[in-house]
Design an enzyme around this catalytic site. Structure first.
Site, PDB file in Angstrom:
ATOM      1  N   ASN A  93     -11.023  -2.213  -5.463  1.00 40.40           N
ATOM      2  CA  ASN A  93     -10.218  -1.334  -6.317  1.00 40.40           C
ATOM      3  C   ASN A  93     -10.835  -1.133  -7.709  1.00 40.40           C
ATOM      4  O   ASN A  93     -10.485  -0.187  -8.422  1.00 40.40           O
ATOM      5  CB  ASN A  93      -8.777  -1.866  -6.471  1.00 40.40           C
ATOM      6  CG  ASN A  93      -7.929  -1.736  -5.220  1.00 40.40           C
ATOM      7  OD1 ASN A  93      -7.023  -2.533  -4.987  1.00 40.40           O
ATOM      8  ND2 ASN A  93      -8.200  -0.719  -4.393  1.00 40.40           N
ATOM      9  N   ASP A 116       0.825  -1.209   0.000  1.00 37.05           N
ATOM     10  CA  ASP A 116       0.000   0.000   0.000  1.00 37.05           C
ATOM     11  C   ASP A 116       0.863   1.263   0.000  1.00 37.05           C
ATOM     12  O   ASP A 116       1.976   1.265   0.531  1.00 37.05           O
ATOM     13  CB  ASP A 116      -0.917  -0.023   1.240  1.00 37.05           C
ATOM     14  CG  ASP A 116      -2.091   0.937   1.095  1.00 37.05           C
ATOM     15  OD1 ASP A 116      -2.356   1.400  -0.021  1.00 37.05           O
ATOM     16  OD2 ASP A 116      -2.737   1.225   2.118  1.00 37.05           O
TER      17      ASP A 116
HETATM   18  C1  IPE Z   1      -5.602  -2.624  -0.264  1.00 34.89           C
HETATM   19  O1  IPE Z   1      -5.206  -1.303  -0.421  1.00 34.89           O
HETATM   20  C2  IPE Z   1      -5.555  -3.329  -1.554  1.00 34.89           C
HETATM   21  C3  IPE Z   1      -4.224  -3.502  -2.134  1.00 34.89           C
HETATM   22  C4  IPE Z   1      -3.090  -3.198  -1.580  1.00 34.89           C
HETATM   23  C5  IPE Z   1      -4.198  -4.095  -3.440  1.00 34.89           C
HETATM   24  P1  IPE Z   1      -6.265  -0.123  -0.583  1.00 34.89           P
HETATM   25  O2  IPE Z   1      -5.496   1.129  -0.683  1.00 34.89           O
HETATM   26  O3  IPE Z   1      -7.201  -0.414  -1.685  1.00 34.89           O
HETATM   27  O4  IPE Z   1      -7.061  -0.223   0.797  1.00 34.89           O
HETATM   28  P2  IPE Z   1      -7.914   0.861   1.570  1.00 34.89           P
HETATM   29  O5  IPE Z   1      -8.978   1.336   0.625  1.00 34.89           O
HETATM   30  O6  IPE Z   1      -7.001   1.959   1.968  1.00 34.89           O
HETATM   31  O7  IPE Z   1      -8.455   0.132   2.751  1.00 34.89           O
HETATM   32  C1  IPE Z   2      -1.539   0.271  -3.360  1.00 33.88           C
HETATM   33  O1  IPE Z   2      -1.312   1.627  -3.389  1.00 33.88           O
HETATM   34  C2  IPE Z   2      -1.779  -0.330  -4.726  1.00 33.88           C
HETATM   35  C3  IPE Z   2      -3.173  -0.671  -5.024  1.00 33.88           C
HETATM   36  C4  IPE Z   2      -4.167  -0.643  -4.178  1.00 33.88           C
HETATM   37  C5  IPE Z   2      -3.478  -1.048  -6.386  1.00 33.88           C
HETATM   38  P1  IPE Z   2      -2.516   2.672  -3.410  1.00 33.88           P
HETATM   39  O2  IPE Z   2      -2.874   2.929  -4.829  1.00 33.88           O
HETATM   40  O3  IPE Z   2      -3.614   2.220  -2.552  1.00 33.88           O
HETATM   41  O4  IPE Z   2      -1.825   3.959  -2.809  1.00 33.88           O
HETATM   42  P2  IPE Z   2      -2.422   4.937  -1.699  1.00 33.88           P
HETATM   43  O5  IPE Z   2      -2.837   4.069  -0.534  1.00 33.88           O
HETATM   44  O6  IPE Z   2      -3.581   5.632  -2.302  1.00 33.88           O
HETATM   45  O7  IPE Z   2      -1.296   5.838  -1.353  1.00 33.88           O
HETATM   46 MG    MG Z   3      -4.044   2.430  -0.600  1.00 35.61          MG
END
Ligand code: IPE
Ligand code: IPE
Ligand code: MG
Length: 246
Positions: A69, A21
């Protein structure tokens, strides 16, 4: 003494799962679009995969894209799918060189057909590799996985393939996407968030957790080692007393 020397090779987690993340925030901090963060996150994926294989971790699961997502802006989803296709192409070589088998969990029927095709191709080409199983959670949600299992099991009960009396935890395990994987021992989440976000709810029942503020594109070798060292210092009691464990 470097961090690697502090790791005991005999008590490694058998199954390490990582919630990668913070890509978006990493890019934003630098004044770039979120997708730039995803592109840079791939470097951390490559180094983490290679370092886990070198260490001797048998199962590594990476949360790459959740069922939730899909609700992100179309540009971001499209870019992530394109990145998936290109990384599968470029990383096949790394998987073969390191004797790593690719596996996937999630509702992959929702992926664009090109991504699904590429993914199934790499899974097939690496199926005999046996140093480490790398599982990518793609279009994965734990609730969807459990719902899917309930549907399949209910059908089997209805058709007298399974009796209600014989239902047990192992039957549930067998019907999850993770049926061929052991329970998770350690979950790492980067980016400072302390939540599970619908990841492996059944499989983490007795997992240890390690949270770090490091954003995923900055996650390096030493961050991985620090997490494992922290895990190895803990006493996993599984409901028993400390005396019983010793
Ligand atoms: C969780 O991260 C999913 C992945 C790392 C693929 P998100 O960024 O989607 O999670 P939330 O929305 O902050 O809980
Ligand atoms: C994790 O990084 C990757 C996916 C969930 C695909 P994020 O895209 O959630 O990055 P932040 O949490 O918004 O910084
Ligand atoms: Mg994230």
């Amino acid at each position: 003494m470097n961090l690697l020397d502090k790791i005991n090779k005999d008590t490694l987690p058998k199954h390490l799962a990582i919630i990668m993340d913070g890509n978006g925030r990493w890019a934003k901090q630098k004044g770039f679009l979120r997708v730039f963060g995803h592109e840079n996150g791939i470097k951390s994926v490559r180094s983490t995969v290679e370092n886990c294989a070198k260490l001797g971790i048998e199962n590594l699961t990476l949360y790459a894209f959740s069922t939730e997502n899909w609700n992100r802006p179309k540009l971001e989803v499209d870019t992530l799918m394109k990145l998936l296709i290109s990384s599968l192409k470029t990383e096949l070589d790394t998987l073969q060189k390191n004797n790593i088998r690719l596996n996937c969990i999630g509702n992959i029927d929702l992926l664009p057909s090109k991504a699904k095709e590429e993914l199934l191709g790499v899974i097939e080409k690496t199926k005999d590799n046996n140093r480490m199983t790398l599982t990518i959670a793609l279009s994965y949600g734990s609730r969807e996985e459990l719902l899917n299992a309930v549907r399949i099991i209910s059908n089997k009960v209805k058709n007298n393939i399974i009796s209600i009396d014989s239902l047990d935890e192992s039957i549930i395990n067998q019907h999850l996407y993770t049926h061929n994987l052991p329970d998770v021992d350690l979950v790492i989440r980067t980016s400072g968030e302390h939540r599970i976000s619908n990841f492996l709810l059944w499989q983490i029942a007795y997992a240890e957790f390690y949270f770090t503020d490091v954003l995923w594109p900055d996650f390096k070798e030493d961050d991985l080692y620090e997490a494992i060292i922290s895990y190895q210092k803990r006493e996993r009691r599984f409901g028993k007393t400390s005396e019983q464990i010793k």
